[in-house]
Design a protein around this motif. Structure first.
Motif, PDB file in Angstrom:
ATOM      1  N   GLY A   1       0.813  -1.209   0.000  1.00 57.59           N
ATOM      2  CA  GLY A   1       0.000   0.000   0.000  1.00 57.59           C
ATOM      3  C   GLY A   1       0.843   1.254   0.000  1.00 57.59           C
ATOM      4  O   GLY A   1       0.440   2.297  -0.518  1.00 57.59           O
ATOM      5  N   ASP A   2       2.046   1.163   0.597  1.00 56.02           N
ATOM      6  CA  ASP A   2       2.959   2.296   0.661  1.00 56.02           C
ATOM      7  C   ASP A   2       4.361   1.744   0.849  1.00 56.02           C
ATOM      8  O   ASP A   2       4.550   0.695   1.481  1.00 56.02           O
ATOM      9  CB  ASP A   2       2.593   3.225   1.822  1.00 56.02           C
ATOM     10  N   VAL A   3       5.368   2.459   0.308  1.00 56.58           N
ATOM     11  CA  VAL A   3       6.748   1.984   0.417  1.00 56.58           C
ATOM     12  C   VAL A   3       7.181   1.855   1.881  1.00 56.58           C
ATOM     13  O   VAL A   3       8.055   1.054   2.206  1.00 56.58           O
ATOM     14  CB  VAL A   3       7.705   2.918  -0.355  1.00 56.58           C
ATOM     15  N   SER A   4       6.571   2.612   2.768  1.00 58.40           N
ATOM     16  CA  SER A   4       6.936   2.546   4.185  1.00 58.40           C
ATOM     17  C   SER A   4       6.713   1.158   4.784  1.00 58.40           C
ATOM     18  O   SER A   4       7.220   0.865   5.875  1.00 58.40           O
ATOM     19  CB  SER A   4       6.151   3.591   4.987  1.00 58.40           C
ATOM     20  N   GLN A   5       5.966   0.297   4.094  1.00 61.23           N
ATOM     21  CA  GLN A   5       5.843  -1.093   4.521  1.00 61.23           C
ATOM     22  C   GLN A   5       7.208  -1.804   4.458  1.00 61.23           C
ATOM     23  O   GLN A   5       7.473  -2.738   5.214  1.00 61.23           O
ATOM     24  CB  GLN A   5       4.844  -1.816   3.623  1.00 61.23           C
ATOM     25  N   ILE A   6       8.072  -1.335   3.564  1.00 62.90           N
ATOM     26  CA  ILE A   6       9.365  -1.960   3.308  1.00 62.90           C
ATOM     27  C   ILE A   6      10.520  -1.112   3.824  1.00 62.90           C
ATOM     28  O   ILE A   6      11.465  -1.618   4.453  1.00 62.90           O
ATOM     29  CB  ILE A   6       9.571  -2.205   1.800  1.00 62.90           C
ATOM     30  N   ALA A   7      10.475   0.204   3.533  1.00 66.48           N
ATOM     31  CA  ALA A   7      11.589   1.094   3.833  1.00 66.48           C
ATOM     32  C   ALA A   7      11.051   2.491   4.090  1.00 66.48           C
ATOM     33  O   ALA A   7       9.966   2.855   3.610  1.00 66.48           O
ATOM     34  CB  ALA A   7      12.590   1.119   2.682  1.00 66.48           C
ATOM     35  N   GLY A   8      11.838   3.281   4.828  1.00 61.75           N
ATOM     36  CA  GLY A   8      11.382   4.632   5.077  1.00 61.75           C
ATOM     37  C   GLY A   8      12.263   5.420   6.009  1.00 61.75           C
ATOM     38  O   GLY A   8      13.284   4.943   6.508  1.00 61.75           O
ATOM     39  N   VAL A   9      11.842   6.657   6.244  1.00 60.07           N
ATOM     40  CA  VAL A   9      12.523   7.616   7.114  1.00 60.07           C
ATOM     41  C   VAL A   9      11.462   8.132   8.084  1.00 60.07           C
ATOM     42  O   VAL A   9      10.471   8.737   7.658  1.00 60.07           O
ATOM     43  CB  VAL A   9      13.121   8.776   6.305  1.00 60.07           C
ATOM     44  N   ARG A  10      11.667   7.905   9.367  1.00 60.01           N
ATOM     45  CA  ARG A  10      10.598   8.160  10.340  1.00 60.01           C
ATOM     46  C   ARG A  10      11.115   9.003  11.505  1.00 60.01           C
ATOM     47  O   ARG A  10      11.923   8.525  12.295  1.00 60.01           O
ATOM     48  CB  ARG A  10      10.057   6.834  10.861  1.00 60.01           C
TER      49      ARG A  10
END
Length: 371
Positions: free
Chosen positions: A19-28
């Motif tokens: 649904g969103d790349v944040s499922q896999i990778a991200g900056v939080r």
């Protein structure tokens, strides 16, 4: 193409599955709340490869922790994450607010042993790592064309070290990685915004810890020479790249490496643990330019609880600013002058990668030409 979980995928293929790349990778971004860490701004970065790290925005955009597939990479001190409000500038007070972490930046106008230089009392390792960053910018975006697409992640900000009637230096830092990567790059730009010539000393204090560091680990560097700092380091100096289990009463040892480079001017240095996890192996490496960072310090500390290897490229050694001023090796920034520094840190996740890195570094070390 992007490599994830042993497969190569396109942007379109990945986005059909999440649904969103944040499922896999991200900056939080986040803010810590407990004890002496209360109020500290941090940014957690995860790449999808199992590589994760935490940038401490209130500690000069240093990296306070890092891991790979759940394996800790960095040594963490008993201080833990801590607000810069607890910084003690005099003597060795810096140690009371030193979290360890993947790396801490020492500088910008002094580092190393406490001393007095031209009447100014200087504490251990400088002020930089206790200055909060400003103008924090977080980016996560797709770059490239359809077939050479990557998802890049960046943490960026500025740190100003300044004083009335004193220095006025600004460091702009960018920390970048990408989806599927197990490495990061640091790009620093240091500018003298003042109108006086200012001492410039900087050192990147990378801190490797258990289980990456163990009695089966080895430090591999392309050193022409390795020089002990003092008598304590001279004892057993032939074992500078070998390690032991945590030892009661161990006295720290410091070594200065004079490095060779590859044909492009880069220094490569690695900590390898081939026996880790029943022979699966794990390692890390640093890559940097010798014309930007011409010194390298190894901090070998095998104590109980203080079990750490410091891998420390810099533009100065660590014996105090007064010494380098006297011998003529102290570096300066002229008014308006800018220096740029680039460092790459990466994980070697298997025996194939470990062997390739070892062969690369040994080939540089054994080459006849000295760069």
């Amino acid at each position: 193409m992007i490599t994830l979980f042993g497969k190569t995928v396109t942007k379109e293929e990945l986005l059909r599955s999440v649904g969103d790349v944040s499922q896999i990778a991200g900056v939080r971004p986040a803010e810590l709340t407990n004890g002496n860490e209360r109020g500290v701004r941090v940014v957690d970065v995860y790449t999808g490869s199992g590589f994760r790290f935490t940038v401490s925005a209130d500690r000069g955009l240093d990296i306070s922790n890092a891991s790979y597939r759940g394996i800790p990479l960095a040594w963490r001190s008993p201080v833990g994450d801590s607000s810069p409000a607890f910084y003690e500038s005099q003597g060795t007070g810096w140690l009371r607010n030193f979290p360890g972490g993947l790396f801490a930046t020492c500088g910008l106008t002094y580092l190393g042993a406490p001393t007095v230089d031209e009447g100014e009392a200087l504490g251990l390792h400088g002020r930089y790592s206790n200055i909060p960053a400003k103008n924090i910018c977080l980016k996560s975006k797709w770059n490239g064309d359809r077939y050479e697409m990557e998802y890049e992640m960046e943490v960026r900000g500025t740190v100003r070290q300044a004083a009335v009637f004193g220095e006025n230096l600004e460091l702009t830092r960018s920390i970048r990685t990408a989806l599927g990567e197990n490495r990061l790059s640091i790009h620093d730009r240091v500018e003298n915004l003042g109108f006086e010539t200012t001492p410039f000393m900087i050192l990147y204090h990378f801190n490797m810890g258990f289980p990456l560091l163990s009695e089966t680990s080895e430090l591999i560097s392309p050193a022409k020479t390795v020089t002990p700092r003092d008598a304590a380091a001279a004892e057993g100096k032939e074992n500078y790249g070998r390690f032991q289990s945590p030892t009661h009463g161990y006295q720290e040892k410091v070594y200065y490496h004079s490095m060779k480079t590859d044909a492009d001017g880069f220094v490569w240095v690695a900590l390898l643990n081939k026996a880790f996890n029943r022979g699966e192996g794990i390692g890390v490496y640093l890559k940097y330019r010798l014309d930007q960072l011409d010194k390298y310090v190894e901090w070998k500390m095998m104590g109980e609880g203080m079990y750490v290897l410091g891998m420390e490229p810099g533009n100065s050694l660590v014996e105090g600013r007064d010494r380098y001023r006297k011998d003529g090796t102290l570096k300066f920034l002229q008014p308006g002058e800018v220096k740029t520094i680039e460092i790459e840190f990466g994980v070697l996740e298997n025996q194939e990668k470990i062997q390739a890195m070892e062969e690369k570094i040994l080939a540089i070390r054994n080459a006849h030409s000295l760069h």
